[in-house]
Design a protein around this motif. Structure first.
Motif, PDB file in Angstrom:
ATOM      1  N   LEU A  59       0.849  -1.192   0.000  1.00  0.00           N
ATOM      2  CA  LEU A  59       0.000   0.000   0.000  1.00  0.00           C
ATOM      3  C   LEU A  59       0.879   1.235   0.000  1.00  0.00           C
ATOM      4  CD1 LEU A  59      -2.767  -0.790   2.691  1.00  0.00           C
ATOM      5  CD2 LEU A  59      -3.051  -0.768   0.212  1.00  0.00           C
ATOM      6  N   SER A  60       0.468   2.251  -0.751  1.00  0.00           N
ATOM      7  CA  SER A  60       1.153   3.546  -0.687  1.00  0.00           C
ATOM      8  C   SER A  60       0.701   4.252   0.587  1.00  0.00           C
ATOM      9  CB  SER A  60       0.787   4.390  -1.904  1.00  0.00           C
ATOM     10  OG  SER A  60      -0.594   4.750  -1.865  1.00  0.00           O
ATOM     11  N   TRP A  61       1.382   5.364   0.932  1.00  0.00           N
ATOM     12  CA  TRP A  61       0.980   6.100   2.129  1.00  0.00           C
ATOM     13  C   TRP A  61      -0.449   6.624   2.003  1.00  0.00           C
ATOM     14  CZ3 TRP A  61       1.767   6.502   7.007  1.00  0.00           C
ATOM     15  CH2 TRP A  61       1.139   7.541   7.722  1.00  0.00           C
ATOM     16  N   ASP A  62      -0.796   7.180   0.881  1.00  0.00           N
ATOM     17  CA  ASP A  62      -2.142   7.717   0.708  1.00  0.00           C
ATOM     18  C   ASP A  62      -3.196   6.623   0.814  1.00  0.00           C
ATOM     19  OD1 ASP A  62      -1.220  10.279   0.432  1.00  0.00           O
ATOM     20  OD2 ASP A  62      -1.248  10.275  -1.760  1.00  0.00           O
ATOM     21  N   GLU A  63      -2.920   5.475   0.213  1.00  0.00           N
ATOM     22  CA  GLU A  63      -3.873   4.357   0.300  1.00  0.00           C
ATOM     23  C   GLU A  63      -4.017   3.890   1.751  1.00  0.00           C
ATOM     24  OE1 GLU A  63      -3.275   2.154  -4.053  1.00  0.00           O
ATOM     25  OE2 GLU A  63      -1.845   1.773  -2.414  1.00  0.00           O
ATOM     26  N   PHE A  64      -2.903   3.799   2.425  1.00  0.00           N
ATOM     27  CA  PHE A  64      -2.919   3.387   3.840  1.00  0.00           C
ATOM     28  C   PHE A  64      -3.689   4.396   4.688  1.00  0.00           C
ATOM     29  CE2 PHE A  64      -0.645   3.907   7.975  1.00  0.00           C
ATOM     30  CZ  PHE A  64      -1.098   2.739   8.584  1.00  0.00           C
ATOM     31  N   SER A  65      -3.373   5.677   4.531  1.00  0.00           N
ATOM     32  CA  SER A  65      -4.015   6.718   5.334  1.00  0.00           C
ATOM     33  C   SER A  65      -5.515   6.774   5.083  1.00  0.00           C
ATOM     34  CB  SER A  65      -3.370   8.075   5.032  1.00  0.00           C
ATOM     35  OG  SER A  65      -3.989   9.103   5.763  1.00  0.00           O
ATOM     36  N   ASN A  66      -5.915   6.702   3.825  1.00  0.00           N
ATOM     37  CA  ASN A  66      -7.345   6.741   3.503  1.00  0.00           C
ATOM     38  C   ASN A  66      -8.087   5.542   4.074  1.00  0.00           C
ATOM     39  OD1 ASN A  66      -7.171   9.157   2.083  1.00  0.00           O
ATOM     40  ND2 ASN A  66      -6.745   8.138   0.121  1.00  0.00           N
ATOM     41  N   ALA A  67      -7.455   4.386   4.026  1.00  0.00           N
ATOM     42  CA  ALA A  67      -8.089   3.176   4.568  1.00  0.00           C
ATOM     43  C   ALA A  67      -8.264   3.291   6.084  1.00  0.00           C
ATOM     44  CB  ALA A  67      -7.258   1.948   4.218  1.00  0.00           C
ATOM     45  N   VAL A  68      -7.245   3.844   6.763  1.00  0.00           N
ATOM     46  CA  VAL A  68      -7.332   4.008   8.219  1.00  0.00           C
ATOM     47  C   VAL A  68      -8.432   4.998   8.579  1.00  0.00           C
ATOM     48  CG1 VAL A  68      -6.109   4.870  10.264  1.00  0.00           C
ATOM     49  CG2 VAL A  68      -4.921   3.384   8.632  1.00  0.00           C
ATOM     50  N   LYS A  69      -8.508   6.118   7.868  1.00  0.00           N
ATOM     51  CA  LYS A  69      -9.535   7.117   8.159  1.00  0.00           C
ATOM     52  C   LYS A  69     -10.939   6.590   7.867  1.00  0.00           C
ATOM     53  CE  LYS A  69      -7.130  10.312   5.938  1.00  0.00           C
ATOM     54  NZ  LYS A  69      -6.602  11.566   5.351  1.00  0.00           N
ATOM     55  N   ASP A  70     -11.085   5.872   6.775  1.00  0.00           N
ATOM     56  CA  ASP A  70     -12.406   5.314   6.455  1.00  0.00           C
ATOM     57  C   ASP A  70     -12.857   4.324   7.530  1.00  0.00           C
ATOM     58  OD1 ASP A  70     -12.522   6.790   4.154  1.00  0.00           O
ATOM     59  OD2 ASP A  70     -11.904   5.147   2.821  1.00  0.00           O
ATOM     60  N   ALA A  71     -11.913   3.510   8.012  1.00  0.00           N
ATOM     61  CA  ALA A  71     -12.254   2.479   8.995  1.00  0.00           C
ATOM     62  C   ALA A  71     -12.645   3.072  10.348  1.00  0.00           C
ATOM     63  CB  ALA A  71     -11.073   1.530   9.170  1.00  0.00           C
ATOM     64  N   HIS A  72     -12.201   4.298  10.635  1.00  0.00           N
ATOM     65  CA  HIS A  72     -12.439   4.873  11.959  1.00  0.00           C
ATOM     66  C   HIS A  72     -13.384   6.066  11.950  1.00  0.00           C
ATOM     67  CE1 HIS A  72      -8.767   2.480  12.578  1.00  0.00           C
ATOM     68  NE2 HIS A  72      -9.214   2.359  13.817  1.00  0.00           N
ATOM     69  N   SER A  73     -14.004   6.342  10.829  1.00  0.00           N
ATOM     70  CA  SER A  73     -14.913   7.490  10.758  1.00  0.00           C
ATOM     71  C   SER A  73     -16.103   7.336  11.697  1.00  0.00           C
ATOM     72  CB  SER A  73     -15.396   7.694   9.318  1.00  0.00           C
ATOM     73  OG  SER A  73     -16.112   6.547   8.873  1.00  0.00           O
ATOM     74  N   ALA A  74     -16.495   6.099  11.982  1.00  0.00           N
ATOM     75  CA  ALA A  74     -17.631   5.859  12.877  1.00  0.00           C
ATOM     76  C   ALA A  74     -17.176   5.347  14.239  1.00  0.00           C
ATOM     77  CB  ALA A  74     -18.593   4.857  12.240  1.00  0.00           C
ATOM     78  N   ARG A  75     -15.892   5.547  14.561  1.00  0.00           N
ATOM     79  CA  ARG A  75     -15.355   5.058  15.834  1.00  0.00           C
ATOM     80  C   ARG A  75     -14.772   6.231  16.641  1.00  0.00           C
ATOM     81  NH1 ARG A  75     -14.398  -0.727  15.425  1.00  0.00           N
ATOM     82  NH2 ARG A  75     -12.906  -0.552  17.137  1.00  0.00           N
ATOM     83  N   MET A  76     -15.525   7.318  16.700  1.00  0.00           N
ATOM     84  CA  MET A  76     -15.048   8.542  17.325  1.00  0.00           C
ATOM     85  C   MET A  76     -15.821   8.904  18.600  1.00  0.00           C
ATOM     86  SD  MET A  76     -12.596   9.817  15.364  1.00  0.00           S
ATOM     87  CE  MET A  76     -11.906   9.414  13.742  1.00  0.00           C
ATOM     88  N   GLY A  77     -16.518   7.950  19.164  1.00  0.00           N
ATOM     89  CA  GLY A  77     -17.247   8.223  20.401  1.00  0.00           C
ATOM     90  C   GLY A  77     -18.628   8.787  20.214  1.00  0.00           C
ATOM     91  N   SER A  78     -19.158   8.726  18.996  1.00  0.00           N
ATOM     92  CA  SER A  78     -20.503   9.237  18.741  1.00  0.00           C
ATOM     93  C   SER A  78     -21.549   8.257  19.282  1.00  0.00           C
ATOM     94  CB  SER A  78     -20.698   9.451  17.237  1.00  0.00           C
ATOM     95  OG  SER A  78     -20.428   8.257  16.531  1.00  0.00           O
TER      96      SER A  78
END
Length: 497
Positions: free
Chosen positions: A442-461
């Motif tokens: 994975l490139s850095w951008d691919e890695f970063s986007n995957a991490v952000k997508d996976a945690h968008s609903a894991r922020m304490g809402s």
């Protein structure tokens, strides 16, 4: 002569009446004095019973004549002491006494205390102030009153349950002699278990001692009143001592002077790694040291552990290096202060190098406070953990690298405070993505986007608690998401600093 005798007799009668009247007056004076003393004594007892509420402020707040000097304030300019209104005592027929010995670290004991209060309330028994664990790995000798405000704990719950600091003398003598029915309750039990199994024992023996308290009350399926009482104990009655609260506020103030801050609960201490068997990034000598430690503690039942397999299943705490990549992928601001809420990181500066390079504003309580400030807390791990707990509650972002007791209890408390941002990391997915990135898949951008997508609903809402009725260990922990006690909040898009 007769006249004189008559006069004498009348005079004697007058004197006798005078004496009688005088005696009666003296008796009235003594009765008034006695009544006054009883009233004054009653007032004094009531003030003493109020403990650290308004009593000390009234009794101790005024300068005495011996200490007053030219700099003393005029009484009329002193602020009025706030009067704390205590709840009315709940009157009920006491079915007996419940003693409990908590086990584990601070936050495991914290949630257990909440459970035991709720159980005592629904069994109509008297709870004795819980005993804290002094024999675990941390060997913290702290008593309940060294960590929590015991008087507030007792008085704030008096409208629900009677709590005593110790047993009545006759029963205490029995307990001191070991004549007490002691047992561990069954884990994840409904309140009906305590009604049907424990209450008859309390009625029979008058005292029952529960010697294990971790996860002994089910997460779900309990009466709403019981669930709300668990919250009330956690969020109101379990207040830390004034000393701990004051020092916690001082840490937060010093952090706030420099802007927003993130609390990183970096669970990478030696005991955690030895217990879990997770050795990612450790050298051979460290692996051997951790293994020896695991075998040295008999209550750590799992001995043979496949570290790599456990890591891929998401059951290991993230390493400092994995944590660094994750925070960077989430676009956490490089200049944000990161407060490390943890003990000594295993491997020291060598393992913290990547994190320090990526986020140079790393701080700990030891760097924010002087040695004198923390002197009384040394060798008291639970009191140190209490400071981290307070700072974690007040942080702009809370990120735990492992879902232990502190991570869960702080997450739930932050939800209660208004769904404050808490990033719960998907460790299983993260180690998979990290391995792909470090291997070049994975490139850095691919890695970063995957991490952000996976945690968008894991922020304490806000969300519903996951229920797994036949496997309670796999369901959401009540204290991580006490939804029965949370105010509805309109769901909004979550941003990351």
């Amino acid at each position: 002569m007769k006249g004189k005798i008559g006069i004498g007799i009348r005079a004697m009668g007058w004197k006798t009446n005078a004496r009688s009247s005088s005696s009666s007056s003296k008796m009235k004076v003594w009765i008034i004095r006695g009544t006054t003393m009883v009233l004054l004594w009653t007032c004094l007892v009531q003030l003493t019973a109020l403990g650290d509420t308004w009593g000390p402020r009234v009794l101790k707040g005024w300068p005495s004549s011996s200490t007053q000097d030219s700099h003393s304030l005029d009484v009329k300019f002193l602020p009025a002491a706030p009067v704390r209104v205590l709840p009315h005592k709940r009157v009920y027929q006491n079915n007996g006494y419940l003693m409990v010995s908590c086990n584990g670290g601070l936050n495991q004991m914290r949630s257990a205390i909440c459970d035991m209060v709720a159980i005592a309330r629904f069994l109509n028994v008297t709870l004795i102030v819980p005993e804290l664990d002094k024999t675990s790995f941390w060997a913290d000798p702290s008593e309940f009153e060294d960590i929590f405000d015991v008087n507030h704990f007792i008085t704030s719950l008096r409208d629900e349950v009677r709590i005593l600091k110790q047993l009545p003398p006759r029963l205490k003598k029995r307990a001191d002699l070991g004549i007490v029915h002691t047992m561990p309750p069954i884990s994840w039990s409904d309140i009906s278990y305590y009604h049907n199994q424990i209450l008859p024992l309390i009625k029979k023996y008058k005292i029952v001692h529960l010697n294990r308290t971790d996860a002994r009350l089910a997460n779900n399926g309990q009466p709403l009143e019981l669930q709300k009482l668990r919250c009330r104990v956690n969020f109101d009655a379990l207040r830390f001592t004034p000393q701990i609260e004051s020092l916690g506020r001082r840490i937060v103030q010093r952090l706030r002077q420099n802007g927003p801050f993130l609390v990183l609960h970096l669970r990478y201490e030696m005991d955690m790694l030895a217990f879990s068997g997770c050795t990612q990034g450790c050298n051979l000598d460290e692996v051997e040291e951790l293994t020896r430690m695991r075998y040295a503690y008999p209550w750590w039942k799992e001995k043979i552990i496949n570290s790599e397999l456990k890591r891929k299943d998401g059951l290991c705490p993230l390493t400092p290096e994995e944590t660094t990549l994750t925070l960077r992928a989430l676009d956490i601001d490089r200049d944000i202060q990161i407060y490390i809420a943890a003990g000594e990181i295993y491997g020291g500066q060598r393992r913290m190098a990547d994190l320090a390079a990526a986020f140079p504003k790393l701080v700990r309580k030891e760097t924010l406070l002087g040695a004198d400030d923390l002197q009384l807390f040394q060798n008291h791990s639970s009191q140190m953990a209490a400071l981290d707990y307070l700072v974690s509650l007040d942080s702009d972002i809370f990120v735990p690298t492992y879902d232990g007791n502190m991570a869960k209890v702080v997450e739930g408390h932050r939800r209660y405070l208004g769904f404050k941002k808490t990033i719960t990391l998907d460790r299983k997915l993260l180690v998979e993505l990290i391995d792909k990135y470090t291997s070049g898949s994975l490139s850095w951008d691919e890695f970063s986007n995957a991490v952000k997508d996976a945690h968008s609903a894991r922020m304490g809402s806000p969300k519903k608690r996951v229920v797994v009725s036949d496997r309670p260990k796999e369901e959401d922990y009540f204290y991580a998401n006490p939804e029965e006690c949370l105010q509805p909040l309109e769901t909004k898009p979550v941003s990351i600093l």
